[in-house]
Scaffold this motif. Structure first.
Motif, PDB file in Angstrom:
ATOM      1  N   ILE A   1      14.700 -11.888  59.270  1.00  0.00           N
ATOM      2  CA  ILE A   1      16.124 -11.624  59.516  1.00  0.00           C
ATOM      3  C   ILE A   1      16.354 -11.031  60.689  1.00  0.00           C
ATOM      4  CG2 ILE A   1      18.080 -10.472  58.725  1.00  0.00           C
ATOM      5  CD1 ILE A   1      17.183 -10.978  55.749  1.00  0.00           C
ATOM      6  N   GLU A   2      15.301 -10.136  61.125  1.00  0.00           N
ATOM      7  CA  GLU A   2      15.589  -9.472  62.310  1.00  0.00           C
ATOM      8  C   GLU A   2      15.580 -10.224  63.456  1.00  0.00           C
ATOM      9  OE1 GLU A   2      14.499  -6.787  59.141  1.00  0.00           O
ATOM     10  OE2 GLU A   2      13.244  -8.613  59.926  1.00  0.00           O
TER      11      GLU A   2
ATOM     12  N   VAL B   1      19.158 -11.931  63.607  1.00  0.00           N
ATOM     13  CA  VAL B   1      20.035 -10.984  64.158  1.00  0.00           C
ATOM     14  C   VAL B   1      19.852 -10.620  65.619  1.00  0.00           C
ATOM     15  CG1 VAL B   1      20.702  -8.524  64.173  1.00  0.00           C
ATOM     16  CG2 VAL B   1      20.270  -9.776  62.160  1.00  0.00           C
TER      17      VAL B   1
ATOM     18  N   ARG C   1      14.340  -9.182  50.865  1.00  0.00           N
ATOM     19  CA  ARG C   1      15.264  -9.011  51.917  1.00  0.00           C
ATOM     20  C   ARG C   1      16.518  -9.791  52.013  1.00  0.00           C
ATOM     21  NH1 ARG C   1      18.267  -7.018  55.728  1.00  0.00           N
ATOM     22  NH2 ARG C   1      17.048  -6.727  58.129  1.00  0.00           N
TER      23      ARG C   1
ATOM     24  N   MET D   1      20.474 -10.490  54.044  1.00  0.00           N
ATOM     25  CA  MET D   1      21.186  -9.969  55.271  1.00  0.00           C
ATOM     26  C   MET D   1      22.467  -9.260  54.964  1.00  0.00           C
ATOM     27  SD  MET D   1      22.983 -12.384  58.070  1.00  0.00           S
ATOM     28  CE  MET D   1      21.478 -12.533  59.025  1.00  0.00           C
TER      29      MET D   1
ATOM     30  N   SER E   1      25.155  -4.327  57.697  1.00  0.00           N
ATOM     31  CA  SER E   1      24.850  -3.505  58.808  1.00  0.00           C
ATOM     32  C   SER E   1      23.905  -4.268  59.857  1.00  0.00           C
ATOM     33  CB  SER E   1      23.675  -2.512  58.216  1.00  0.00           C
ATOM     34  OG  SER E   1      22.681  -3.101  57.300  1.00  0.00           O
ATOM     35  N   ASP E   2      23.154  -5.491  59.378  1.00  0.00           N
ATOM     36  CA  ASP E   2      22.645  -6.531  60.239  1.00  0.00           C
ATOM     37  C   ASP E   2      23.642  -7.254  61.301  1.00  0.00           C
ATOM     38  OD1 ASP E   2      19.922  -6.249  59.153  1.00  0.00           O
ATOM     39  OD2 ASP E   2      20.936  -7.374  57.472  1.00  0.00           O
TER      40      ASP E   2
ATOM     41  N   LYS F   1      25.099  -5.170  64.142  1.00  0.00           N
ATOM     42  CA  LYS F   1      24.179  -5.207  65.437  1.00  0.00           C
ATOM     43  C   LYS F   1      24.508  -6.117  66.194  1.00  0.00           C
ATOM     44  CE  LYS F   1      20.278  -2.979  62.684  1.00  0.00           C
ATOM     45  NZ  LYS F   1      19.081  -3.439  62.370  1.00  0.00           N
TER      46      LYS F   1
END
Length: 547
Positions: free
Chosen positions: A99-100, A103, A133, A135, A138-139, A142
């Motif tokens: 997910i990071e 993003v 996890r 999304m 807060s994701d 960003k």
């Protein structure tokens, strides 16, 4: 009299029961005059011999019985899926493995966008690959706190939306619509599940998939992918068929260089069923060689990997709550009865086994009230049906189009998370369909997975997951059965087998042109057979990378 063209080939795989192979096929006026050896065809009279395929293999044009024209329009947005993907331009788009990473990629895209009010739309995302996890808002904070950001999940049933989208759609803690995911404090997380919740957001920001998919550039993109994969007939298996969409489809499919046939299925939830009958009945009068109205698509549950599919006891393997009904049992029975009584063919989305049971019951009720021969109502996906359900399908004349690509893309996740090892072995049970006499096809559901019937056939033959695990070896089918499923089997499921699906006298001259013989390669290599291009109605369409 029109010109007769006789195409020669290294081999012609006809899918024709009385003549399985040949070397030549004669074509006139876009249809097949005959197939066989050259000396068997010259009796039709003066002809032109076309030997451009002399070193190639011809098959009936592949029929994709469950896909969406959005496969062509979706590429205007940003791909953020887990698996690498090839676009219409041949470019390979890398997969994103967290997910990071998604993003970060969205933030880079947003930084390059003009300072305007355009939405950032991405597609292909699927959190099931990332453990527990999900999304969250807060994701997407960003990425932007002001711009509308929408991340469409690969399954087409879920999406994530940024705070500005939720505000525009007035989606708050006070809104109690099934499918709005909320946190422990009752606040929306930004994940929107299934049609009611998703449509609130999409309508608020003016994102219209159906009309976009019927635009010329979108259809050209789809056509490129169709030629690259051997597809000559494709469905758009959920379309509201608005006036603008119909006008677009009528205009673009009428062009001489349009390279595939389209069967759009009317989205049954778009209007009351009696109005839907009148709408589709009128559209059928406008049918052409390349555009066929008349199919109906109904929706029941959601996505198994999205946790919105409806499972029978004991439910999800990971203990997740049961999924979402887009249309409940009573409404499905009423809608199906109306379309059935009008003589229309109904295709019904049924991912998990509770949904399949509900629709089998509804079809049985419709047939009890109004017996009808050769209705060919079809369960689409039907991923978790067991033998008792297949036996009922056979008895009721119900067909099935199973989602074989799921075995590769989500088979590991179904074993570990959604179905568990036991039920995953029977998922997308093509061998059971053959054994119990249920007419079947196999499909990609593009853009959920990539368009590519030879890959779909490979999945049904080998049943290997993306990790290489053999999932349910007893449900493997032969190469011959898989090739039939992507030609004559799919044509039968669309009530088009009298026109397409095999190479025989009187049918449309639609061919997939292959560089190798799919019946001669090892089954494990089936997906790697190169496609040179297609022939539609006798007109040759090389793929973009073909000589």
């Amino acid at each position: 009299m029109s010109e007769i063209i006789i195409f020669s080939a290294r081999k012609i795989i006809t899918m024709n029961s009385y003549q399985a192979e040949a070397t030549h096929v004669a074509v006139r006026d876009g249809r097949i005059l005959g197939v066989g050896a050259l000396d068997e065809l010259t009796g039709w009279g003066d002809h032109r011999l076309d030997d451009r395929f002399a070193d190639k293999v011809l098959m009936p044009g592949f029929v994709e019985g469950h896909c969406h024209l959005m496969q062509g329009s979706i590429w205007r947005y940003h791909y953020v899926g887990y698996h690498p993907r090839v676009g219409p331009d041949g470019k390979v788009y890398d997969g994103l493995e967290s997910i990071e990473a998604v993003v970060d990629e969205l933030a880079r895209i947003e930084a390059r966008m003009p300072d305007d009010d355009a939405s950032l739309v991405a597609w292909g995302f699927d959190p099931i690959y990332f453990g527990t996890r999900r999304m969250e808002l807060s994701d997407l904070d960003k990425v932007s706190t002001t711009r509308h950001v929408v991340v469409l999940h690969s399954n087409g049933h879920l999406m994530n939306a940024s705070r500005s989208v939720l505000q525009a759609a007035n989606i708050t803690a006070a809104v109690n619509i099934h499918g709005i995911a909320k946190d422990a404090d009752g606040e929306p997380t930004g994940e929107l599940q299934e049609m009611a919740a998703k449509n609130m957001a999409l309508h608020a920001i003016g994102l219209d998939y159906a009309t976009e998919a019927s635009e010329k550039q979108s259809l050209e993109n789809f056509g490129k992918l169709a030629c690259q994969t051997g597809v000559t007939t494709a469905t758009d298996l959920h379309n509201g068929l608005s006036e603008e969409t119909v006008r677009n489809l009528m205009a673009w499919t009428a062009e001489d260089d349009f390279c595939f046939r389209i069967l759009p299925a009317f989205a049954g939830l778009a209007m009351p069923a009696d109005q839907g009958v009148a709408h589709v009945t009128e559209l059928v009068t406008q049918n052409t060689d390349k555009l066929r109205f008349g199919l109906i698509k109904l929706m029941t549950d959601g996505s198994i990997q999205g946790m919105t599919g409806r499972l029978r006891w004991p439910g999800y393997y990971n203990g997740a709550p049961n999924g979402v009904w887009n249309t409940g049992p009573e409404q499905i029975e009423q809608m199906l009865q109306t379309y059935h009584d009008a003589g229309l063919q109904v295709h019904v989305h049924t991912n998990a086994d509770e949904a399949s049971e509900m629709v089998i019951n509804a079809i049985e009720a419709a047939l009890t009230r109004s017996p009808r021969w050769d209705h060919r109502h079809t369960l689409q996906h039907c991923q978790m049906a067991d033998e008792s359900q297949y036996r009922r399908m056979a008895a009721l004349g119900i067909g099935v189009n199973v989602f074989s690509n799921h075995i590769y893309y989500w088979g590991d996740e179904h074993r570990a998370v959604t179905m568990g090892p036991d039920r995953a072995k029977r998922s997308n049970a093509a061998a059971t369909a053959i054994r119990l006499g249920v007419p079947f096809a196999i499909h990609s559901d593009a853009p959920v997975t990539p368009l590519g019937p030879l890959f779909t056939a490979w999945c049904a033959v080998n049943r290997l997951t993306s990790s290489g695990y053999l999932l349910g070896p007893k449900e493997r089918i032969s190469v011959a059965d898989a090739l039939r499923a992507i030609t004559l089997g799919a044509a039968y499921s669309l009530k088009m087998d009298q026109e397409i699906g095999s190479i025989e006298t009187g049918k449309r001259a639609d061919f997939a042109v292959l560089e190798e013989d799919p019946t001669a390669v090892a089954p494990i290599d089936l997906r790697d057979v190169p496609v040179w291009g297609t022939v539609l109605g006798g007109k040759v369409f090389p793929a973009g990378n073909s000589d």
